[in-house]
Design an enzyme around this catalytic site. Structure first.
Site, PDB file in Angstrom:
ATOM      1  N   TYR A 273       1.005  -1.163  -0.001  1.00  0.00           N
ATOM      2  CA  TYR A 273      -0.085   0.202  -0.314  1.00  0.00           C
ATOM      3  C   TYR A 273       0.735   1.136  -0.086  1.00  0.00           C
ATOM      4  CZ  TYR A 273      -4.865  -1.694   0.985  1.00  0.00           C
ATOM      5  OH  TYR A 273      -6.105  -2.302   0.882  1.00  0.00           O
TER       6      TYR A 273
ATOM      7  N   ARG B  91       3.026  10.819  -9.223  1.00  0.00           N
ATOM      8  CA  ARG B  91       2.033  11.035 -10.231  1.00  0.00           C
ATOM      9  C   ARG B  91       1.262  12.319  -9.958  1.00  0.00           C
ATOM     10  NH1 ARG B  91      -2.077   9.613 -14.132  1.00  0.00           N
ATOM     11  NH2 ARG B  91      -2.652  11.857 -14.543  1.00  0.00           N
TER      12      ARG B  91
ATOM     13  N   ASP C  57       1.178  16.391 -11.695  1.00  0.00           N
ATOM     14  CA  ASP C  57       0.009  17.079 -12.074  1.00  0.00           C
ATOM     15  C   ASP C  57       0.043  18.491 -11.408  1.00  0.00           C
ATOM     16  OD1 ASP C  57      -1.005  15.140 -13.528  1.00  0.00           O
ATOM     17  OD2 ASP C  57      -2.167  14.276 -11.867  1.00  0.00           O
TER      18      ASP C  57
ATOM     19  N   MET D 141      -0.021  22.372 -13.174  1.00  0.00           N
ATOM     20  CA  MET D 141      -0.732  23.303 -12.988  1.00  0.00           C
ATOM     21  C   MET D 141      -0.089  24.633 -12.667  1.00  0.00           C
ATOM     22  SD  MET D 141      -4.278  21.595 -11.193  1.00  0.00           S
ATOM     23  CE  MET D 141      -3.343  20.602  -9.845  1.00  0.00           C
TER      24      MET D 141
ATOM     25  N   PHE E  96      -6.080  18.970 -13.373  1.00  0.00           N
ATOM     26  CA  PHE E  96      -6.641  19.291 -11.956  1.00  0.00           C
ATOM     27  C   PHE E  96      -7.590  17.966 -11.621  1.00  0.00           C
ATOM     28  CE2 PHE E  96     -10.257  22.061 -13.500  1.00  0.00           C
ATOM     29  CZ  PHE E  96     -11.223  21.450 -12.504  1.00  0.00           C
TER      30      PHE E  96
ATOM     31  N   ASN F 173      -2.483  -1.095   8.065  1.00  0.00           N
ATOM     32  CA  ASN F 173      -1.895  -2.599   8.193  1.00  0.00           C
ATOM     33  C   ASN F 173      -0.691  -3.005   8.863  1.00  0.00           C
ATOM     34  OD1 ASN F 173      -3.173  -4.611   6.154  1.00  0.00           O
ATOM     35  ND2 ASN F 173      -3.717  -2.569   5.389  1.00  0.00           N
TER      36      ASN F 173
ATOM     37  N   ASP G 276      -2.174 -11.301  13.247  1.00  0.00           N
ATOM     38  CA  ASP G 276      -2.718 -10.763  11.830  1.00  0.00           C
ATOM     39  C   ASP G 276      -4.215 -10.229  11.959  1.00  0.00           C
ATOM     40  OD1 ASP G 276      -3.126 -10.618   8.996  1.00  0.00           O
ATOM     41  OD2 ASP G 276      -1.817 -12.599   8.659  1.00  0.00           O
TER      42      ASP G 276
ATOM     43  N   ASN H 168      -7.941  -9.168   3.213  1.00  0.00           N
ATOM     44  CA  ASN H 168      -7.159  -7.895   3.333  1.00  0.00           C
ATOM     45  C   ASN H 168      -6.291  -8.103   2.040  1.00  0.00           C
ATOM     46  OD1 ASN H 168      -6.009  -5.804   4.701  1.00  0.00           O
ATOM     47  ND2 ASN H 168      -4.147  -6.948   5.417  1.00  0.00           N
TER      48      ASN H 168
ATOM     49  N   SER I 144      -8.311  -6.640  -0.608  1.00  0.00           N
ATOM     50  CA  SER I 144      -8.764  -5.404  -0.535  1.00  0.00           C
ATOM     51  C   SER I 144      -7.704  -4.454  -1.166  1.00  0.00           C
ATOM     52  CB  SER I 144      -8.587  -4.848   0.800  1.00  0.00           C
ATOM     53  OG  SER I 144      -9.843  -5.550   1.678  1.00  0.00           O
TER      54      SER I 144
ATOM     55  N   THR J 206      -7.748  -2.062  -4.712  1.00  0.00           N
ATOM     56  CA  THR J 206      -7.436  -0.834  -4.709  1.00  0.00           C
ATOM     57  C   THR J 206      -6.284  -0.508  -5.948  1.00  0.00           C
ATOM     58  OG1 THR J 206      -7.688  -0.575  -2.403  1.00  0.00           O
ATOM     59  CG2 THR J 206      -6.067   1.007  -3.351  1.00  0.00           C
TER      60      THR J 206
ATOM     61  N   THR K 133     -11.708  -0.754  -0.465  1.00  0.00           N
ATOM     62  CA  THR K 133     -11.751   0.177   0.859  1.00  0.00           C
ATOM     63  C   THR K 133     -12.893  -0.261   1.848  1.00  0.00           C
ATOM     64  OG1 THR K 133     -10.864   2.019  -0.545  1.00  0.00           O
ATOM     65  CG2 THR K 133     -11.640   2.506   1.814  1.00  0.00           C
TER      66      THR K 133
ATOM     67  N   THR L 124     -11.819  -3.295   3.648  1.00  0.00           N
ATOM     68  CA  THR L 124     -10.735  -2.826   4.565  1.00  0.00           C
ATOM     69  C   THR L 124     -11.605  -2.559   5.829  1.00  0.00           C
ATOM     70  OG1 THR L 124      -9.016  -2.393   3.011  1.00  0.00           O
ATOM     71  CG2 THR L 124      -8.845  -1.172   5.318  1.00  0.00           C
TER      72      THR L 124
ATOM     73  N   THR M 260     -11.160  -7.080  13.408  1.00  0.00           N
ATOM     74  CA  THR M 260      -9.696  -7.152  13.979  1.00  0.00           C
ATOM     75  C   THR M 260      -9.669  -6.528  15.336  1.00  0.00           C
ATOM     76  OG1 THR M 260      -8.823  -7.448  11.729  1.00  0.00           O
ATOM     77  CG2 THR M 260      -7.324  -6.995  13.416  1.00  0.00           C
TER      78      THR M 260
ATOM     79  N   HIS N  68     -17.433  14.360   2.499  1.00  0.00           N
ATOM     80  CA  HIS N  68     -17.124  15.056   3.937  1.00  0.00           C
ATOM     81  C   HIS N  68     -16.712  14.170   4.940  1.00  0.00           C
ATOM     82  CE1 HIS N  68     -16.012  18.771   5.866  1.00  0.00           C
ATOM     83  NE2 HIS N  68     -16.307  17.974   6.843  1.00  0.00           N
TER      84      HIS N  68
ATOM     85  N   GLU O 250     -15.063  11.608   4.225  1.00  0.00           N
ATOM     86  CA  GLU O 250     -13.889  10.823   3.511  1.00  0.00           C
ATOM     87  C   GLU O 250     -12.784  11.850   4.143  1.00  0.00           C
ATOM     88  OE1 GLU O 250     -10.701   9.530   1.150  1.00  0.00           O
ATOM     89  OE2 GLU O 250     -12.568   8.810   2.105  1.00  0.00           O
TER      90      GLU O 250
ATOM     91  N   TYR P  40     -12.728  13.070   7.093  1.00  0.00           N
ATOM     92  CA  TYR P  40     -11.866  12.528   8.429  1.00  0.00           C
ATOM     93  C   TYR P  40     -11.645  11.108   8.282  1.00  0.00           C
ATOM     94  CZ  TYR P  40     -13.662  16.997   9.852  1.00  0.00           C
ATOM     95  OH  TYR P  40     -13.967  18.276  10.216  1.00  0.00           O
TER      96      TYR P  40
ATOM     97  N   SER Q 160      -0.474  11.571  17.987  1.00  0.00           N
ATOM     98  CA  SER Q 160      -0.689  11.236  19.255  1.00  0.00           C
ATOM     99  C   SER Q 160       0.221  10.344  19.612  1.00  0.00           C
ATOM    100  CB  SER Q 160      -2.219  10.635  19.649  1.00  0.00           C
ATOM    101  OG  SER Q 160      -2.922  11.509  19.250  1.00  0.00           O
TER     102      SER Q 160
ATOM    103  N   SER R 186     -10.620  12.377  26.684  1.00  0.00           N
ATOM    104  CA  SER R 186     -11.198  13.574  26.122  1.00  0.00           C
ATOM    105  C   SER R 186     -11.090  13.274  24.646  1.00  0.00           C
ATOM    106  CB  SER R 186     -10.854  14.543  26.612  1.00  0.00           C
ATOM    107  OG  SER R 186      -9.489  14.930  26.686  1.00  0.00           O
TER     108      SER R 186
ATOM    109  N   THR S 295     -12.188  19.107  17.219  1.00  0.00           N
ATOM    110  CA  THR S 295     -10.987  19.280  16.516  1.00  0.00           C
ATOM    111  C   THR S 295      -9.948  20.154  17.577  1.00  0.00           C
ATOM    112  OG1 THR S 295     -12.014  18.918  14.383  1.00  0.00           O
ATOM    113  CG2 THR S 295      -9.849  19.959  14.577  1.00  0.00           C
TER     114      THR S 295
ATOM    115  N   LYS T 298      -8.414  18.383  20.620  1.00  0.00           N
ATOM    116  CA  LYS T 298      -7.187  17.632  20.308  1.00  0.00           C
ATOM    117  C   LYS T 298      -5.993  18.487  20.377  1.00  0.00           C
ATOM    118  CE  LYS T 298      -8.936  15.351  16.692  1.00  0.00           C
ATOM    119  NZ  LYS T 298     -10.381  16.093  16.843  1.00  0.00           N
TER     120      LYS T 298
ATOM    121  N   HIS U 265      -7.394  26.695   1.699  1.00  0.00           N
ATOM    122  CA  HIS U 265      -7.904  26.032   2.939  1.00  0.00           C
ATOM    123  C   HIS U 265      -7.974  24.766   3.021  1.00  0.00           C
ATOM    124  CE1 HIS U 265     -10.829  24.518   5.687  1.00  0.00           C
ATOM    125  NE2 HIS U 265     -11.569  24.133   4.779  1.00  0.00           N
ATOM    126  N   PHE U 266      -8.193  23.891   1.785  1.00  0.00           N
ATOM    127  CA  PHE U 266      -8.332  22.633   1.934  1.00  0.00           C
ATOM    128  C   PHE U 266      -7.147  22.116   1.692  1.00  0.00           C
ATOM    129  CE2 PHE U 266      -9.979  22.800  -2.559  1.00  0.00           C
ATOM    130  CZ  PHE U 266      -8.865  21.966  -3.088  1.00  0.00           C
ATOM    131  N   HIS U 267      -6.024  22.669   1.264  1.00  0.00           N
ATOM    132  CA  HIS U 267      -4.707  22.162   0.967  1.00  0.00           C
ATOM    133  C   HIS U 267      -4.105  22.462   2.576  1.00  0.00           C
ATOM    134  CE1 HIS U 267      -5.002  22.122  -3.324  1.00  0.00           C
ATOM    135  NE2 HIS U 267      -4.113  21.175  -3.068  1.00  0.00           N
TER     136      HIS U 267
END
Length: 650
Positions: free
Chosen positions: A60, A70, A74, A78, A99, A120, A131, A138, A141, A145, A197, A200, A207, A280, A282, A284, A295, A311, A355, A358, A415-417
């Site tokens: 993986y 790859r 791209d 851009m 894009f 994994n 295992d 597994n 899976s 992918t 997925t 998985t 497991t 959305h 996805e 998380y 952590s 907490s 969020t 944490k 923002h999302f980057h």
């Protein structure tokens, strides 16, 4: 659909032609190299047919690194196209394709495989298991992918890439506006990878819930295991939604139905809702495992127990629940109305609370700690302020009224980057440096690691920080060019320069892997970081059976507790028994090949060959149903020899 030779071997475009030549030469080099070194049997026995969770995890990770390259190419294309006004490096069609593939590859074929790969490798070890619950599932899976990733990637050189954006919004993604096969690649390849997925998700839930070591209650599980559990619960809830959406898309494009086709009575907004009901959560799915990795690393290198363990768990569960009720914030501007927008604005702001909890957990963990500034710890430290910028700008975007101004600008892209790169890529890099000794028996070079860290971190901020200001100045996203009169040129050029620094950082990582593989010291401790969790209570690299005797857990941070109290560290050979292990299987790889071939035929709407080849899927299922292989036993003398070797005993 009729496809001509010119659609397969595209000679009129230098970029595509060079890619075709490069792919062909690379494949030939691999075949020649493996044949010359007589490694076909080794690859087949040790990797292609393996059901060992550790080797599957490494495969993986290899896919993720290749897809990062790859997707990064791209991104560079851009950035080059928008480095100056009115550039003509990419025409509008190619820019749309680039894009689109950049987004899909980075999220679904880089981030997901990287995180699932680390899960994994690490999760069965952290819970003291030998295992995963379903080893052959597994392997299937992974190979599904891989099949989906390869099918998606060949679209650039055969048939044409998807060009409706990574979200593939209708009506643009429908046959009326994109009649080629590009978006067929999107629908079919994501469907194949998504099935893998989902498998998985089921596998890891079983497991973690059923295979934990004796004494490891839920509230004694490591934080990475907790985040993996919640992540896989989200996968099981969210990925069937994507499966349904892609199935309806496939019917629309291949069979002329009108689920999303406005002219035929369909509803394009149905796609938006289904996509973001998956999309959305996805976010998380890729962020939560990263939180778990940070952590573990912060606690290890602060020499302290993770602050606020309970907490943290509550906040993770809260995020999982809220992640399913915020999807409309992705299309405030599409006519949902003020009441609906207000509700989803509130839920979006609420998700910032757990969020933020944490962030304080990690800060208080480091407080008064004896911090070691290893490369893994540097990535974890850099994540906190960088991700916070992404979170604060996310709260800005959560306000529906303000989002009408921000939404279609580069502010949103920045923002999302700022969320996904620190929240996923930084975590993956930290995980590489932290768990590399466990995977391979040697550590990545720390000096090169710090070069990688500083180049990538500086390059990231130089690339994406200017995009906030470009967005506030009115620069729109999804645009392949801009005018000189706009005044955007200096910031676009600065962003392009940042992308080159970013690429240099990734290049240093690749060189570090090469250098460390050749020259790193193999005589390192099996516990080089003085770590806290059970994966470090075994050999490096880990033997096939993981643990000769399944450890007994008496406290959180089980391995730290064992070292502190000098309990369970000495192996008593009289307690050893033969260990049952699953046999290798060729079936997952066979299913990968069949799914790939069927998918390819469906992309080009060659239904008769697809139907014939799809029989191979049922053949595989039948073979599996009558598979009575009960595995094998590792003999006692082999176990004793292996354990003595890594423990330094005679």
């Amino acid at each position: 659909m009729h496809i001509e030779w010119k659609d397969i071997v595209i000679t009129g475009d230098p970029l595509i032609l060079s890619a075709q030549i490069g792919i062909t030469l690379t494949m030939l080099a691999i075949v020649v190299g493996v044949t010359y070194f007589k490694k076909w049997k080794y690859l087949w026995d040790e990797w292609i047919t393996t059901v060992d969770h550790k080797k599957i995890g490494i495969m993986y990770i290899i896919v993720a690194v290749l897809m990062f390259f790859r997707g990064g190419v791209d991104g560079l294309m851009m950035k080059y196209q928008t480095a100056a006004p009115e550039m003509d490096f990419l025409d509008p069609q190619h820019y749309n394709e680039v894009f689109t593939t950049h987004g899909v590859i980075m999220i679904l074929f880089m981030a997901m495989p990287a995180l699932i790969g680390l899960m994994n490798v690490v999760i069965p070890l952290q819970i003291g298991a030998r295992d995963v619950a379903f080893p052959q599932l597994n392997a299937l899976s992974f190979w599904l992918t891989f099949s989906g990733a390869m099918l998606f990637n060949i679209s650039f050189v055969i048939g044409g890439s998807p060009d409706a954006g990574w979200t593939s919004y209708f009506p643009l993604a429908g046959k009326e506006f994109t009649p080629g096969v590009g978006n067929n690649f999107y629908a079919i390849s994501l469907q194949i990878a998504g099935i893998g997925t989902l498998m998985t998700g089921i596998n890891f839930i079983v497991t973690i819930l059923k295979m934990r070591a004796k004494g490891m209650t839920l509230m004694k599980m490591p934080m990475f295991t907790w985040t993996a559990l919640i992540t896989n619960v989200i996968i099981v809830f969210a990925f069937p939604i994507l499966t349904v959406a892609l199935a309806l898309m496939t019917f629309d494009r291949l069979f002329g139905t009108h689920f999303f086709t406005i002219s035929g009575g369909g509803n394009a907004m149905l796609w938006n809702n289904l996509f973001w009901l998956w999309g959305h959560p996805e976010v998380y799915i890729v962020i939560l495992p990263a939180f778990g990795m940070f952590s573990e690393i912060i606690a290890t290198f602060s020499r302290k127990r993770l602050y606020g363990y309970n907490s943290m768990i509550i906040s993770i569960v809260g995020i999982a629940i809220l992640s399913m009720v915020v999807w409309v914030h992705h299309f405030y501007t599409m006519g949902s109305g003020p009441v609906v927008n207000s509700v989803f604005s509130i839920t979006t702001m609420l998700i910032a609370v757990p969020t933020g909890v944490k962030i304080f957990n990690w800060l208080f963990t480091m407080r008064k700690g004896r911090i070691q500034f290893t490369t893994a710890m540097l990535w974890s430290l850099a994540f906190i302020p960088t991700f916070t910028i992404g979170g604060v700008t996310g709260v800005m975007l959560a306000m529906a009224a303000a989002d009408y101004q921000y939404h279609n600008t580069l502010f949103l892209v920045a923002h999302f980057h700022y969320v996904l790169i620190p929240g996923v890529v930084y975590a993956v890099f930290a995980g590489f440096y932290y768990w590399w000794p466990k995977m391979f028996g040697y550590a990545l070079n720390e000096r090169l690691g710090k070069w990688h860290f500083w180049l990538f971190n500086i390059g990231f901020n130089v690339t994406f920080m200017p995009m906030f200001f470009l967005g506030l100045k009115g620069a729109v996203r999804r645009s392949y060019t801009f005018s000189a009169e706009s005044g955007f040129a200096p910031l676009f050029m600065l962003s392009a320069i940042g992308s080159l620094i970013l690429a240099a950082g990734f290049a240093v990582l690749v060189y570090n892997i090469y250098y460390s593989t050749r020259y790193a010291d193999r005589k390192i401790s099996t516990d080089p970081w003085d770590a806290r969790t059970l994966e470090w209570h075994t050999a490096s690299p880990v033997q096939p059976y993981n643990f000769a005797i399944t450890p007994e857990v008496k406290a959180l941070d089980a391995f730290w507790y064992m070292k502190k109290n000098k309990e369970g560290l000495v192996l008593k050979e009289e307690e050893l028994e033969e260990i049952h292990m699953p046999s290798n299987s060729w079936l997952p790889f066979y299913m990968c090949a069949v799914f790939g071939v069927v998918g390819f035929f469906l992309v080009f709407e060659w239904f008769i060959p697809a139907a014939i080849c799809s029989l191979g899927i049922f053949v595989g299922l039948i073979i599996r149903s009558f598979d009575y292989d009960e595995g094998f036993h590792i003999k006692l003398d082999v176990i004793k020899k292996t354990e003595r070797a890594w423990r330094g005993e005679k």
